[in-house]
Scaffold this motif. Structure first.
Motif, PDB file in Angstrom:
ATOM      1  N   SER A  96      50.600  55.595  54.113  1.00  0.00           N
ATOM      2  CA  SER A  96      50.291  56.539  53.035  1.00  0.00           C
ATOM      3  C   SER A  96      49.511  55.892  51.896  1.00  0.00           C
ATOM      4  N   ALA A  97      49.526  54.547  51.814  1.00  0.00           N
ATOM      5  CA  ALA A  97      48.770  53.861  50.753  1.00  0.00           C
ATOM      6  C   ALA A  97      47.271  54.003  51.010  1.00  0.00           C
ATOM      7  N   ILE A  98      46.495  53.895  49.954  1.00  0.00           N
ATOM      8  CA  ILE A  98      45.041  53.991  50.102  1.00  0.00           C
ATOM      9  C   ILE A  98      44.519  52.860  50.973  1.00  0.00           C
ATOM     10  N   GLU A  99      43.286  53.021  51.438  1.00  0.00           N
ATOM     11  CA  GLU A  99      42.610  52.014  52.252  1.00  0.00           C
ATOM     12  C   GLU A  99      41.206  51.798  51.704  1.00  0.00           C
ATOM     13  N   ASN A 100      40.615  50.655  52.053  1.00  0.00           N
ATOM     14  CA  ASN A 100      39.216  50.342  51.714  1.00  0.00           C
ATOM     15  C   ASN A 100      38.932  50.440  50.220  1.00  0.00           C
ATOM     16  N   PHE A 101      39.785  49.846  49.420  1.00  0.00           N
ATOM     17  CA  PHE A 101      39.593  49.828  47.974  1.00  0.00           C
ATOM     18  C   PHE A 101      38.471  48.858  47.620  1.00  0.00           C
ATOM     19  N   THR A 102      37.537  49.312  46.808  1.00  0.00           N
ATOM     20  CA  THR A 102      36.437  48.450  46.377  1.00  0.00           C
ATOM     21  C   THR A 102      35.976  48.874  44.987  1.00  0.00           C
ATOM     22  N   CYS A 103      35.556  47.900  44.198  1.00  0.00           N
ATOM     23  CA  CYS A 103      35.029  48.172  42.858  1.00  0.00           C
ATOM     24  C   CYS A 103      33.735  47.393  42.660  1.00  0.00           C
ATOM     25  N   VAL A 104      32.797  47.978  41.921  1.00  0.00           N
ATOM     26  CA  VAL A 104      31.581  47.289  41.509  1.00  0.00           C
ATOM     27  C   VAL A 104      31.322  47.595  40.040  1.00  0.00           C
ATOM     28  N   ILE A 105      30.734  46.627  39.363  1.00  0.00           N
ATOM     29  CA  ILE A 105      30.305  46.820  37.974  1.00  0.00           C
ATOM     30  C   ILE A 105      28.788  46.818  37.979  1.00  0.00           C
ATOM     31  N   TYR A 106      28.190  47.805  37.330  1.00  0.00           N
ATOM     32  CA  TYR A 106      26.736  47.931  37.302  1.00  0.00           C
ATOM     33  C   TYR A 106      26.297  48.400  35.925  1.00  0.00           C
ATOM     34  N   VAL A 113      33.252  48.779  30.163  1.00  0.00           N
ATOM     35  CA  VAL A 113      34.006  47.676  30.746  1.00  0.00           C
ATOM     36  C   VAL A 113      33.414  46.359  30.249  1.00  0.00           C
ATOM     37  N   SER A 114      34.259  45.457  29.841  1.00  0.00           N
ATOM     38  CA  SER A 114      33.786  44.121  29.469  1.00  0.00           C
ATOM     39  C   SER A 114      34.363  43.126  30.470  1.00  0.00           C
ATOM     40  N   ILE A 115      33.551  42.153  30.803  1.00  0.00           N
ATOM     41  CA  ILE A 115      33.939  41.182  31.817  1.00  0.00           C
ATOM     42  C   ILE A 115      34.360  39.892  31.145  1.00  0.00           C
ATOM     43  N   GLY A 116      35.515  39.432  31.520  1.00  0.00           N
ATOM     44  CA  GLY A 116      35.979  38.137  31.045  1.00  0.00           C
ATOM     45  C   GLY A 116      36.150  37.211  32.236  1.00  0.00           C
ATOM     46  N   TYR A 168      44.446  41.943  42.668  1.00  0.00           N
ATOM     47  CA  TYR A 168      43.842  41.226  41.544  1.00  0.00           C
ATOM     48  C   TYR A 168      42.387  40.948  41.890  1.00  0.00           C
ATOM     49  N   ILE A 169      41.476  41.198  40.926  1.00  0.00           N
ATOM     50  CA  ILE A 169      40.042  41.012  41.162  1.00  0.00           C
ATOM     51  C   ILE A 169      39.431  40.260  39.989  1.00  0.00           C
ATOM     52  N   ASP A 170      38.594  39.256  40.293  1.00  0.00           N
ATOM     53  CA  ASP A 170      37.773  38.611  39.271  1.00  0.00           C
ATOM     54  C   ASP A 170      36.588  39.526  38.997  1.00  0.00           C
ATOM     55  N   LEU A 171      36.520  40.099  37.815  1.00  0.00           N
ATOM     56  CA  LEU A 171      35.485  41.095  37.513  1.00  0.00           C
ATOM     57  C   LEU A 171      34.080  40.527  37.618  1.00  0.00           C
ATOM     58  N   TYR A 172      33.892  39.262  37.240  1.00  0.00           N
ATOM     59  CA  TYR A 172      32.548  38.699  37.297  1.00  0.00           C
ATOM     60  C   TYR A 172      32.030  38.618  38.737  1.00  0.00           C
ATOM     61  N   GLU A 173      32.921  38.642  39.716  1.00  0.00           N
ATOM     62  CA  GLU A 173      32.495  38.569  41.118  1.00  0.00           C
ATOM     63  C   GLU A 173      32.009  39.906  41.664  1.00  0.00           C
ATOM     64  N   ILE A 174      32.302  41.007  40.971  1.00  0.00           N
ATOM     65  CA  ILE A 174      31.915  42.323  41.495  1.00  0.00           C
ATOM     66  C   ILE A 174      30.770  42.950  40.704  1.00  0.00           C
ATOM     67  N   LEU A 183      20.124  41.420  31.973  1.00  0.00           N
ATOM     68  CA  LEU A 183      21.221  41.638  31.034  1.00  0.00           C
ATOM     69  C   LEU A 183      22.539  41.506  31.792  1.00  0.00           C
ATOM     70  N   THR A 184      23.491  40.893  31.172  1.00  0.00           N
ATOM     71  CA  THR A 184      24.815  40.736  31.771  1.00  0.00           C
ATOM     72  C   THR A 184      25.831  40.653  30.651  1.00  0.00           C
ATOM     73  N   SER A 185      27.037  41.031  30.965  1.00  0.00           N
ATOM     74  CA  SER A 185      28.066  41.024  29.924  1.00  0.00           C
ATOM     75  C   SER A 185      28.833  39.717  29.861  1.00  0.00           C
ATOM     76  N   HIS A 186      28.608  38.821  30.815  1.00  0.00           N
ATOM     77  CA  HIS A 186      29.468  37.637  30.828  1.00  0.00           C
ATOM     78  C   HIS A 186      28.765  36.304  31.036  1.00  0.00           C
ATOM     79  N   VAL A 187      27.497  36.282  31.418  1.00  0.00           N
ATOM     80  CA  VAL A 187      26.805  35.008  31.617  1.00  0.00           C
ATOM     81  C   VAL A 187      26.210  34.575  30.291  1.00  0.00           C
ATOM     82  N   GLU A 188      26.666  33.449  29.799  1.00  0.00           N
ATOM     83  CA  GLU A 188      26.209  32.969  28.491  1.00  0.00           C
ATOM     84  C   GLU A 188      25.034  32.011  28.600  1.00  0.00           C
TER      85      GLU A 188
END
Length: 152
Positions: free
Chosen positions: A9-19, A73-76, A99-105, A133-138
């Motif tokens: 009953s749990a969800i499947e194929n969970f994925t996130c992207v930041i754009y 969304v801000s990436i840390g 758990y997901i590292d946001l900078y990786e997505i 432009l990026t929110s986390h690469v300095e």
């Protein structure tokens, strides 16, 4: 944790992207054995004091939540925690968490202000651009570029 609820009953194929620097899109599919009335809810947490439920769900043809769009969304450098739980009148629904590292997505934007200046002599072309432009690469030196010349 104990996975209470009906198997499958749990969800499947969970994925996130930041754009586009600050938008995050998460999607999933309903559990293959979830009852037809199952509705899913997404929560994410970047820190102990920052817990958010989705405000803009993406729905399928049965009006079931199958995704979410987050804005601003801000990436840390910390991992973010995602939890999708569900409810049904017929059965307990298993939750899904990750758990997901946001900078990786993050999908980076294209480089900005690309210009090419070519001469007819042997000097060739000079191509310049600014980093995307990026929110986390300095440090702009972190980027590597590849140039593909289509017409000579």
């Amino acid at each position: 944790p104990v996975l209470a609820g009906m198997n499958g009953s749990a969800i499947e194929n969970f994925t996130c992207v930041i754009y586009n620097i600050f938008l995050m899109n998460c999607t999933w599919q309903a559990g293959r054995d979830a009852p037809a009335d199952t509705q899913y809810f997404l929560y994410w947490q970047k820190s102990i004091e920052d817990n958010q439920e989705c405000e803009l769900y993406i729905k399928d043809e049965n009006r079931r939540n199958v995704g979410c769009i987050f804005q601003n969304v801000s990436i840390g450098h910390e991992k973010a925690y995602f939890l999708v739980n569900g409810s049904s009148k017929d059965s307990l629904i298993q939750f899904y968490d990750e758990y997901i590292d946001l900078y990786e997505i993050e999908i980076l934007t294209a480089p900005l202000n690309v210009t090419a200046s070519c001469t007819r002599d042997s000097a060739g072309c000079i191509i310049t651009w600014h980093p995307p432009l990026t929110s986390h690469v300095e440090n702009a030196n972190c980027f590597q570029y590849e140039i593909s010349i289509q017409n000579k």
